[in-house]
Scaffold this motif. Structure first.
Motif, PDB file in Angstrom:
ATOM      1  N   HIS A   6       4.761  -1.538  -9.040  1.00 50.74           N
ATOM      2  CA  HIS A   6       3.524  -0.829  -8.697  1.00 50.74           C
ATOM      3  C   HIS A   6       3.696  -0.128  -7.344  1.00 50.74           C
ATOM      4  N   GLU A   7       4.175  -0.865  -6.339  1.00 48.23           N
ATOM      5  CA  GLU A   7       4.334  -0.267  -5.001  1.00 48.23           C
ATOM      6  C   GLU A   7       5.390   0.837  -5.024  1.00 48.23           C
TER       7      GLU A   7
ATOM      8  N   HIS B 286       3.883   4.009  -6.123  1.00 44.11           N
ATOM      9  CA  HIS B 286       3.208   4.774  -5.069  1.00 44.11           C
ATOM     10  C   HIS B 286       4.215   5.671  -4.344  1.00 44.11           C
TER      11      HIS B 286
ATOM     12  N   GLU C 171      -3.286   4.732  -7.901  1.00 45.92           N
ATOM     13  CA  GLU C 171      -3.273   3.339  -8.359  1.00 45.92           C
ATOM     14  C   GLU C 171      -2.884   3.245  -9.828  1.00 45.92           C
TER      15      GLU C 171
ATOM     16  N   HIS D 194      -8.645   0.957  -7.167  1.00 45.51           N
ATOM     17  CA  HIS D 194      -8.008   0.093  -8.175  1.00 45.51           C
ATOM     18  C   HIS D 194      -8.932  -0.090  -9.384  1.00 45.51           C
TER      19      HIS D 194
ATOM     20  N   ASP E  65      -2.384   0.222  -1.057  1.00 43.59           N
ATOM     21  CA  ASP E  65      -2.069  -1.172  -1.386  1.00 43.59           C
ATOM     22  C   ASP E  65      -2.159  -1.395  -2.882  1.00 43.59           C
TER      23      ASP E  65
HETATM   24 ZN   LIG Z   1      -1.614   0.293  -5.328  1.00 42.81          ZN
END
Ligand SMILES: [Zn+2]
Length: 476
Positions: A138-139, A142, A165, A253, A476
């Motif tokens: 996921h990160e 980004h 997200e 999110h 995040d």
């Molecule tokens: Zn995220």
């Protein structure tokens, strides 16, 4: 007497997608030692590599190899799909570096310097974000999207932040689906109906369980978020800034689930159209869906009704790459989630795509950070700030004159850039996500100083001129 040469590839133990949580606990499996320094997305880990000696759960060596394996796989998921010449955002350096023990929290973020993973002990269990391949992917997602579309980083818009997200969760999904054992497992779990909830649609089960201990309604009952969902588009300008997990809010999110939900249905639709509905067909479907998304985010203008533009560009990309083979599946999924109104979905015809094709083919990744953004300046006093505050509002020209669904029927009329940006700013303050340095606060400032709440944004002196500006610190 001769000694038998040992030629076996060295292996490490890793989790494939997530540690899981009782009763669904996942077992570590052996994988080849991962390669991190691969093109076009080289990655690195700040700590020295431990010996690949088969270390198991609970050890730092195990966490290292789980994170390394996931980083490598996420980079190799996106690498073949991005245009030639794509590279990490310049401030991230040549290799995107992961920091596996960045402090105490149940979170992780990407901040243009690297990836930062936190950990916390909950009910006697150390929950380390770097130990979940889904969180690592996921990160990394980004960072990939930031490489493709740096304009999204500072855009003051709930919809562009939520697309970031969704891209992160899609990165986790596609990274999981690169593993044949997981493809076989998910086909068995869903009886080949990939729209259904599965091990790969459920994001970060262990982190979700840990957050649930302290915040029972902040996450799904069996994971952090689930791409198998039925959330229907609403203009985020009209949504509350936060809410329990079973409702839709403008929190990125939460709102991301509208888009990631449609993406899962698109993947399911593309899979149904493969010659064989087996694990190899699923690998092909995942690549096709990922490619259409990459094409779309590179070409789609940064506008207030951003979901609809990305959706329209995915349909257009399919027209150009596959002769429109997957158009019906995509239209259906985007309509079911309200990302495209009926009239929008039917407006993206072959001649329309042909007419706009030149501009799309010319689109390249990266580019100027401010391209397509317009400065919106608001009075600081309403936000407890001493000077006028400048926001970067999404204001590119739409390529397709389309919009998302109005729940009452027809299309939503997209909010203007000023309304999008100010609504976004207000939501950030209402969620306590903005860091305001002491010197910029008025006597009536309402800054949230809790050290436990991650500040995704900060108010800083404007680089462009007078006054202050809102800038993003991290996703995040
Ligand atoms: Zn995220």
């Amino acid at each position: 007497m001769t000694v038998q040469q040992q030629t076996a590839t060295p292996t490490v133990l890793v989790y494939e997608d997530d540690p899981g949580f009782p009763p669904r606990v996942n077992m570590p499996v052996p994988h080849p030692v991962p390669q991190l320094d691969t093109q076009p997305f080289p990655t690195a880990i700040a700590d020295a590599a431990p010996q690949p000696d088969g270390a198991g759960p609970g050890t730092e060596a195990f966490r290292y190899w789980v994170a390394a394996d996931a980083l490598s796989r996420a980079a190799q998921t996106w690498g073949p799909l991005v245009p030639t010449g794509t590279q990490w955002h310049p401030t991230a350096g040549r290799a995107l570096t992961a920091h596996l023990d960045a402090g105490v929290d149940l979170n992780a973020f990407y901040d243009r310097k690297g990836l930062w993973f936190f950990r916390s002990t909950v009910a006697g269990v150390t929950v380390a974000a770097c130990e979940s391949p889904e969180i690592v992917a996921h990160e990394t997602g980004h960072a990939v999207l930031d490489a493709l579309r740096p304009q999204l980083f500072n855009a003051a818009s709930a919809e562009t932040a939520a697309l970031h997200e969704a891209f992160g969760d899609i990165s986790a999904l596609l990274t999981s689906l690169r593993l044949e054992p997981l493809r076989i497992a998910v086909l068995a779990e869903t009886q080949s109906d990939l729209e259904l909830s599965s091990r790969v649609s459920r994001m970060a089960e262990q982190l979700g369980a840990a957050i649930r201990q302290g915040h029972p309604n902040a996450v799904d009952p069996d994971c952090l978020r689930n791409m198998a969902n039925s959330f229907f588009y609403r203009d985020p300008v009209h949504l509350p800034p936060s809410g329990p997990a079973n409702t839709l809010s403008s929190e990125p999110h939460s709102f991301s689930r509208v888009f990631s939900g449609a993406f899962l249905k698109i993947l399911a639709g593309i899979f149904r159209q493969q010659d064989l509905q087996d694990q190899a067909g699923l690998a092909t479907a995942a690549e096709i869906a990922g490619q259409l998304l990459v094409d779309a985010v590179v070409a789609a203008p940064v506008v207030s009704a951003y979901y609809a533009q990305v959706a329209g560009h995915m349909i257009a990309a399919d027209q150009r790459r596959n002769g429109g083979r997957y158009g019906p599946s995509m239209r259906s999924a985007f309509i079911r989630h309200g990302i495209l109104s009926l009239e929008a979905a039917t407006a993206i015809t072959e001649p329309e795509v042909a007419r706009r094709g030149a501009g799309m083919a010319e689109a390249t990744p990266g580019g100027s950070e401010e391209e397509g953004l317009t400065a919106v300046t608001v009075h600081g006093t309403s936000y407890g700030i001493t000077q006028p505050l400048t926001l970067s509002a999404p204001a590119q020209e739409r390529r397709f004159g389309i919009a998302s669904s109005d729940p009452a029927g027809g299309s939503v009329r997209p909010a203007d850039p000023e309304q999008v940006a100010t609504s976004y700013l207000e939501d950030l303050f209402r969620r306590g996500r903005v860091h305001v340095p002491e010197e910029h606060r008025t006597a009536a400032a309402f800054v949230d100083d809790s050290p436990f709440r991650l500040k995704t944004h900060e108010v800083t002196r404007s680089a462009a001129g007078e006054g202050l500006a809102l800038v993003r610190r991290c996703f995040d």
